[in-house]
Design a protein around this motif. Structure first.
Motif, PDB file in Angstrom:
ATOM      1  N   ALA A   1      -3.273   0.262  -3.596  1.00  0.00           N
ATOM      2  CA  ALA A   1      -3.220  -0.892  -3.047  1.00  0.00           C
ATOM      3  C   ALA A   1      -2.902  -2.090  -4.019  1.00  0.00           C
ATOM      4  O   ALA A   1      -3.744  -2.037  -4.963  1.00  0.00           O
ATOM      5  CB  ALA A   1      -4.452  -1.474  -1.848  1.00  0.00           C
TER       6      ALA A   1
ATOM      7  N   ARG B   1      -7.473  -3.341   1.312  1.00  0.00           N
ATOM      8  CA  ARG B   1      -6.774  -3.281   2.745  1.00  0.00           C
ATOM      9  C   ARG B   1      -7.720  -4.048   4.101  1.00  0.00           C
ATOM     10  O   ARG B   1      -7.307  -4.811   4.669  1.00  0.00           O
ATOM     11  CB  ARG B   1      -6.398  -2.024   3.289  1.00  0.00           C
ATOM     12  CG  ARG B   1      -5.495  -1.937   4.527  1.00  0.00           C
ATOM     13  CD  ARG B   1      -5.461  -0.398   5.240  1.00  0.00           C
ATOM     14  NE  ARG B   1      -6.754  -0.040   5.494  1.00  0.00           N
ATOM     15  CZ  ARG B   1      -7.432   1.245   5.979  1.00  0.00           C
ATOM     16  NH1 ARG B   1      -6.185   2.245   6.215  1.00  0.00           N
ATOM     17  NH2 ARG B   1      -8.414   1.535   6.337  1.00  0.00           N
TER      18      ARG B   1
ATOM     19  N   VAL C   1      -0.192  -6.762   5.100  1.00  0.00           N
ATOM     20  CA  VAL C   1      -0.232  -5.470   4.480  1.00  0.00           C
ATOM     21  C   VAL C   1       1.057  -4.817   4.660  1.00  0.00           C
ATOM     22  O   VAL C   1       1.228  -4.314   5.840  1.00  0.00           O
ATOM     23  CB  VAL C   1      -1.345  -4.596   4.892  1.00  0.00           C
ATOM     24  CG1 VAL C   1      -1.533  -3.121   4.344  1.00  0.00           C
ATOM     25  CG2 VAL C   1      -2.714  -5.443   4.693  1.00  0.00           C
TER      26      VAL C   1
ATOM     27  N   MET D   1       0.685  -1.190  -0.033  1.00  0.00           N
ATOM     28  CA  MET D   1      -0.060   0.098  -0.083  1.00  0.00           C
ATOM     29  C   MET D   1       0.929   1.369   0.165  1.00  0.00           C
ATOM     30  O   MET D   1       1.981   1.290   0.275  1.00  0.00           O
ATOM     31  CB  MET D   1      -0.851   0.052   1.129  1.00  0.00           C
ATOM     32  CG  MET D   1      -1.936  -1.048   1.178  1.00  0.00           C
ATOM     33  SD  MET D   1      -3.197  -0.879   2.445  1.00  0.00           S
ATOM     34  CE  MET D   1      -4.181   0.887   1.596  1.00  0.00           C
TER      35      MET D   1
END
Length: 385
Positions: free
Chosen positions: A273, A301, A311, A267
């Motif tokens: 993303a 996310r 992430v 991200m």
């Protein structure tokens, strides 16, 4: 509100011309057909003049040869009339077939070949006398009538002038023997037909482009006609917009459904993303399974966190993957090294959590080629799903 005739000033499109042709509406020149028929008849007469002269002389001689028995017997006179009529009928029929074929060929030359039964279909709107009166007094009909009257006047003037100039020659044929009279009359008639053919040729040269111009003028379109045709060809824009929106929504749902199967989400940290998946048994390189910007990036996310997919906040790598990567495709070759470091770190974390390896050190800065980082360019605002 319907467009008036004054609003139809745009040239017809190819689609409108094709539709008119399918309906049997093409540019036809009657003057060209008249010229072709007269020219074919004249050529046929000139080619068969000797044989035709002899045949007419024999026919007349046979018709004038009779005796008392034929005069007094009506039945025999009927048989003689039949004998004389059949050859003449065969000659007229043959000439009619030839001229008909020539007229059809002239029509094809002027407007092309059209095979359709639509003009033969019943149209009850034509039974309306008011509509028929409007067609009769229209500018096109009045123009055709004036043109036909002018052509007839010119042909009559040329024919009258020729007959007046050769009146004595025609009168002298009465004093000639029958064979010589036939030959002289044939020559005079052929010359007159040549003059008429020249007039018809000049008229056809003017009428063919004129009919094409008038045909296209009748098919002129207004702005509303253009819009309607565009809608018919391209489809209703509102419907197409809704279909595209549904396709985007379906693509987003499929993409979000693939996020739980990803190995990593990179991200930036909220603008972009990119979800990556790698299987060394079936993939030659990591593959992008989901990507998005802004709200879609946040949705990716959230789905990743719910599915316990790692992430990673790496703005340069996220920007580079979003700018140069494609959904359901392998990552660009120039980003192999950067993605390999990130995936290696993630796999080490998973092994450490499972107790199969030591806890890895912090991830070092990810090397991303400067030319692949669109940091200094305009940031995309639409997701590429």
């Amino acid at each position: 509100m319907a467009d008036s005739a004054q609003d139809k000033h745009l040239p017809p499109t190819e689609r409108r011309l094709q539709k008119a042709r399918e309906d049997g509406q093409v540019a036809r020149s009657r003057d060209l057909a008249h010229f072709a028929v007269v020219a074919a008849g004249l050529a046929l007469v000139m080619f068969a003049a000797p044989s035709l002269t002899q045949w007419l002389r024999d026919l007349m001689a046979t018709g004038l040869r009779f005796d008392v028995r034929m005069v007094t017997s009506p039945q025999m006179m009927g048989e003689r009339l039949s004998q004389l009529m059949y050859p003449a009928l065969a000659l007229c029929l043959g000439l009619g077939v030839v001229t008909g074929l020539v007229a059809m060929a002239a029509a094809v030359v002027s407007g092309g070949w059209v095979w359709t039964f639509k003009p033969l279909m019943p149209d009850f709107s034509k039974l309306n006398p008011l509509t028929g009166l409007g067609r009769i007094v229209s500018k096109a009909q009045i123009g055709d009538m004036l043109k036909a009257c002018l052509l007839a006047l010119i042909l009559a003037s040329v024919g009258a002038a020729y007959l007046w100039a050769h009146l004595n020659d025609f009168a002298l044929t009465q004093s000639m023997p029958l064979p010589a009279a036939f030959i002289a009359a044939t020559d005079r008639i052929s010359t007159g037909l040549w003059l008429l053919m020249i007039v018809l040729a000049a008229s056809a040269m003017v009428d063919v482009p004129l009919q094409r111009f008038m045909h296209r003028n009748r098919l002129k379109m207004s702005h509303q006609d253009m819009k309607e045709e565009f809608k018919q060809q391209e489809g209703n824009q509102e419907v197409k917009g809704k279909m595209k929106q549904r396709m985007r929504e379906g693509s987003r749902r499929r993409m979000l459904a693939a996020v739980p199967e990803a190995d990593l989400v990179v991200m930036n940290p909220t603008h972009y993303a990119v979800a990556l998946k790698y299987d060394d048994a079936s993939m030659g390189a990591p593959r992008i399974v989901a990507m998005g910007a802004d709200l879609l990036a946040l949705k990716i996310r959230d789905v990743a966190k719910e599915s316990k997919v790692p992430v990673l906040q790496s703005p340069p790598l996220a920007r580079a993957l979003y700018a140069h990567g494609e959904l359901d495709r392998e990552i660009p070759l120039a980003l192999y090294s950067a993605v390999a470091q990130v995936l290696a770190h993630v796999f080490q974390l998973r092994a450490a959590l499972a107790g199969r390896a030591a806890w890895p050190s912090d991830l070092p800065p990810i090397p991303v080629p400067p030319e692949l980082d669109p940091h200094n360019t305009a940031r995309p605002t639409e997701d590429k799903a």
